[in-house]
Write an enzyme that holds these catalytic residues in place. Structure first.
Site, PDB file in Angstrom:
ATOM      1  N   ASP A   1       0.864  -1.185   0.000  1.00 11.72           N
ATOM      2  CA  ASP A   1       0.000   0.000   0.000  1.00 11.72           C
ATOM      3  C   ASP A   1       0.898   1.232   0.000  1.00 11.72           C
ATOM      4  O   ASP A   1       2.125   1.121   0.016  1.00 11.72           O
ATOM      5  CB  ASP A   1      -0.969  -0.038   1.196  1.00 11.72           C
ATOM      6  CG  ASP A   1      -0.241   0.040   2.528  1.00 11.72           C
ATOM      7  OD1 ASP A   1       0.992   0.206   2.545  1.00 11.72           O
ATOM      8  OD2 ASP A   1      -0.917  -0.078   3.567  1.00 11.72           O
TER       9      ASP A   1
ATOM     10  N   ASP B   1      -7.994  -7.456   0.322  1.00  9.07           N
ATOM     11  CA  ASP B   1      -7.081  -7.642   1.445  1.00  9.07           C
ATOM     12  C   ASP B   1      -7.851  -7.226   2.687  1.00  9.07           C
ATOM     13  O   ASP B   1      -8.757  -6.403   2.616  1.00  9.07           O
ATOM     14  CB  ASP B   1      -5.842  -6.736   1.335  1.00  9.07           C
ATOM     15  CG  ASP B   1      -6.164  -5.312   1.744  1.00  9.07           C
ATOM     16  OD1 ASP B   1      -6.801  -4.598   0.948  1.00  9.07           O
ATOM     17  OD2 ASP B   1      -5.822  -4.922   2.874  1.00  9.07           O
TER      18      ASP B   1
ATOM     19  N   CYS C   1     -13.714 -28.069   7.339  1.00  6.48           N
ATOM     20  CA  CYS C   1     -12.485 -27.390   6.908  1.00  6.48           C
ATOM     21  C   CYS C   1     -11.321 -28.371   6.834  1.00  6.48           C
ATOM     22  O   CYS C   1     -11.176 -29.250   7.679  1.00  6.48           O
ATOM     23  CB  CYS C   1     -12.160 -26.261   7.886  1.00  6.48           C
ATOM     24  SG  CYS C   1     -10.602 -25.409   7.569  1.00  6.48           S
TER      25      CYS C   1
ATOM     26  N   CYS D   1      -7.998 -27.490   6.889  1.00  9.93           N
ATOM     27  CA  CYS D   1      -6.733 -26.853   7.275  1.00  9.93           C
ATOM     28  C   CYS D   1      -5.987 -27.711   8.295  1.00  9.93           C
ATOM     29  O   CYS D   1      -6.550 -28.614   8.907  1.00  9.93           O
ATOM     30  CB  CYS D   1      -6.985 -25.451   7.825  1.00  9.93           C
ATOM     31  SG  CYS D   1      -7.461 -25.400   9.574  1.00  9.93           S
TER      32      CYS D   1
ATOM     33  N   CYS E   1      -7.734 -27.699  11.783  1.00  7.66           N
ATOM     34  CA  CYS E   1      -8.966 -28.494  11.874  1.00  7.66           C
ATOM     35  C   CYS E   1      -8.686 -29.993  11.714  1.00  7.66           C
ATOM     36  O   CYS E   1      -9.426 -30.821  12.227  1.00  7.66           O
ATOM     37  CB  CYS E   1      -9.976 -28.030  10.837  1.00  7.66           C
ATOM     38  SG  CYS E   1     -10.692 -26.425  11.253  1.00  7.66           S
TER      39      CYS E   1
ATOM     40  N   HIS F   1      -6.082 -21.444  10.595  1.00  2.13           N
ATOM     41  CA  HIS F   1      -7.469 -21.773  10.227  1.00  2.13           C
ATOM     42  C   HIS F   1      -8.145 -20.614   9.495  1.00  2.13           C
ATOM     43  O   HIS F   1      -8.731 -20.807   8.426  1.00  2.13           O
ATOM     44  CB  HIS F   1      -8.317 -22.169  11.439  1.00  2.13           C
ATOM     45  CG  HIS F   1      -9.777 -22.165  11.084  1.00  2.13           C
ATOM     46  ND1 HIS F   1     -10.360 -23.193  10.362  1.00  2.13           N
ATOM     47  CD2 HIS F   1     -10.735 -21.217  11.240  1.00  2.13           C
ATOM     48  CE1 HIS F   1     -11.626 -22.878  10.111  1.00  2.13           C
ATOM     49  NE2 HIS F   1     -11.874 -21.693  10.634  1.00  2.13           N
TER      50      HIS F   1
HETATM   51 ZN   LIG Z   1      -9.713 -25.046   9.671  1.00  4.99          ZN
END
Ligand SMILES: [Zn+2]
Length: 390
Positions: free
Chosen positions: A94, A282, A320, A322, A325, A351
């Site tokens: 930025d 973003d 999920c 990830c 998880c 996560h």
């Molecule tokens: Zn997750």
């Protein structure tokens, strides 16, 4: 790094939602894309390896913070921000303007630029459109943003007009400087151009006033940038107002350039803005909220400190994939958070960012197969901003 100039290819459109590919000197970004925020050369609480594992194709760095510490001269001597921080994928920086405008009583705005006192040591600095361009040239990001004037919301037409017009004047100066650095870098011997393939995006202002937004688009597109961002939103206005401004502004921007909605937002904001033609996002929300113990799931936010999770064996979001998880229970994550373990911030951030990036993947797939509207309706049905009792 290659010298390949910045390029955007629109691959497919489903309604107003767009599926594209943005090419930068450090690689290709599939759009619509979400950029995790790496404020000071690091996405807080996680490593670059975590980001790579979860498929982050581009991150954002904050010029204000990097300029103050460790300084753009030091980063330029290290070979630019990519080299310095050991991240080889695309980076967008930025302009520093947003942070300066947040300093409220520690800054003074004039046509010349934004004068401010550092939040670190009180030292006085002047950020002009030229200086913001030079600093980003030294950082060597793949995409640089122009300095613009952000104003508080809601703002009257009388307040919003001069800020929009000043932003246009600043954009013209920033572009002239960027062209000088590209075409005649020897004429500015104090500036190291760390990434010769850097692109520069213009920013549309005009608060919530449709006429001002239209004027800003016309004037900014006339200056001519590689792409355009919509600024001055996600600053406290109701979501419906933001969607209206996006719906009004995005279709007026060049069809063949990516469109970036700055600083937004909640997961439903991403889907609703893609539906209105936005390609890039973003936001600090997934990372900041993770450190505060808020996990974002397909149903909505989950506040991990709640006593009901003390012995809950389920992962934060059973749907999920990830790392967090796949391995850890809500009970364990609650324990880490309550005990003040640093790992709590790491696992929660992994996560939340995975959830955002996975949502973008699902959006891109849906656009490709012309099922975006189905995904949008499903998301509206299952996601609520209210904290969940999962
Ligand atoms: Zn997750």
């Amino acid at each position: 790094m290659t010298d390949a100039p910045f390029r955007f290819t629109l691959l497919h459109q489903d309604g107003h939602a767009r599926r594209g590919e943005m090419t930068t000197p450090h690689g290709v970004v599939q759009t619509p894309a979400f950029m995790p925020v790496g404020t000071r050369g690091a996405v807080k609480a996680i490593t670059h390896r975590d980001l790579e594992d979860m498929g982050a194709e581009i991150i954002l760095g904050n010029t204000y913070h990097l300029y103050l510490k460790p300084g753009d001269d030091l980063i330029a001597r290290a070979g630019g921000l990519h080299e310095f921080m050991g991240w080889n994928r695309p980076i967008l920086t930025d302009s520093g303007g947003y942070q300066i405008f947040s300093l409220a009583d520690r800054r003074r705005i004039s046509d010349e630029g934004a004068e401010f006192r550092s939040h670190l040591d009180g030292s006085l600095h002047l950020l002009t459109p030229e200086r913001a361009t030079d600093i980003q040239a030294q950082l060597g990001s793949d995409i640089a943003m122009v300095l613009d004037e952000c104003i508080a919301t809601p703002s009257s037409l009388q307040d919003a007009r001069p800020a929009m017009e000043r932003s246009v004047r600043w954009a013209a100066r920033a572009r002239a400087r960027w062209l000088q650095l590209r075409d005649a870098p020897a004429s500015l011997p104090g500036v190291v151009v760390a990434n010769p393939g850097q692109a520069q995006f213009g920013i549309i202002q005009g608060a919530t006033h449709p006429d001002l937004r239209t004027e800003s688009v016309q004037a900014t597109v006339e200056i001519g940038f590689e792409a355009y961002a919509i600024g001055g939103l996600s600053v406290g206005e109701p979501a419906e107002i933001m969607y209206e401004v996006v719906a009004h502004t995005a279709p007026q921007l060049p069809h063949d350039r990516p469109r970036y909605l700055m600083g937004s937002g909640m997961p439903d904001d991403l889907i609703e803005s893609v539906a209105r033609g936005i390609d890039l996002f973003d936001c600090v929300l997934p990372t900041r909220n993770a450190r505060n113990g808020q996990l974002l799931t397909r149903s909505g936010p989950l506040v991990i400190k709640n006593a009901r999770y003390a012995e809950d064996p389920l992962p934060p979001d059973p749907g999920c994939g990830c790392y967090t998880c796949r391995h850890f229970s809500r009970a364990y994550l609650r324990h880490l958070y309550m005990a003040g373990e640093m790992t709590a911030a790491t696992l929660n951030t992994v996560h939340n960012l995975y959830f955002y990036l996975d949502t973008m993947r699902r959006i891109r797939e849906a656009i490709k197969f012309n099922t975006f509207e189905t995904l949008r309706l499903e998301f509206r049905r299952t996601f609520s901003r209210r904290s969940q009792r999962l």
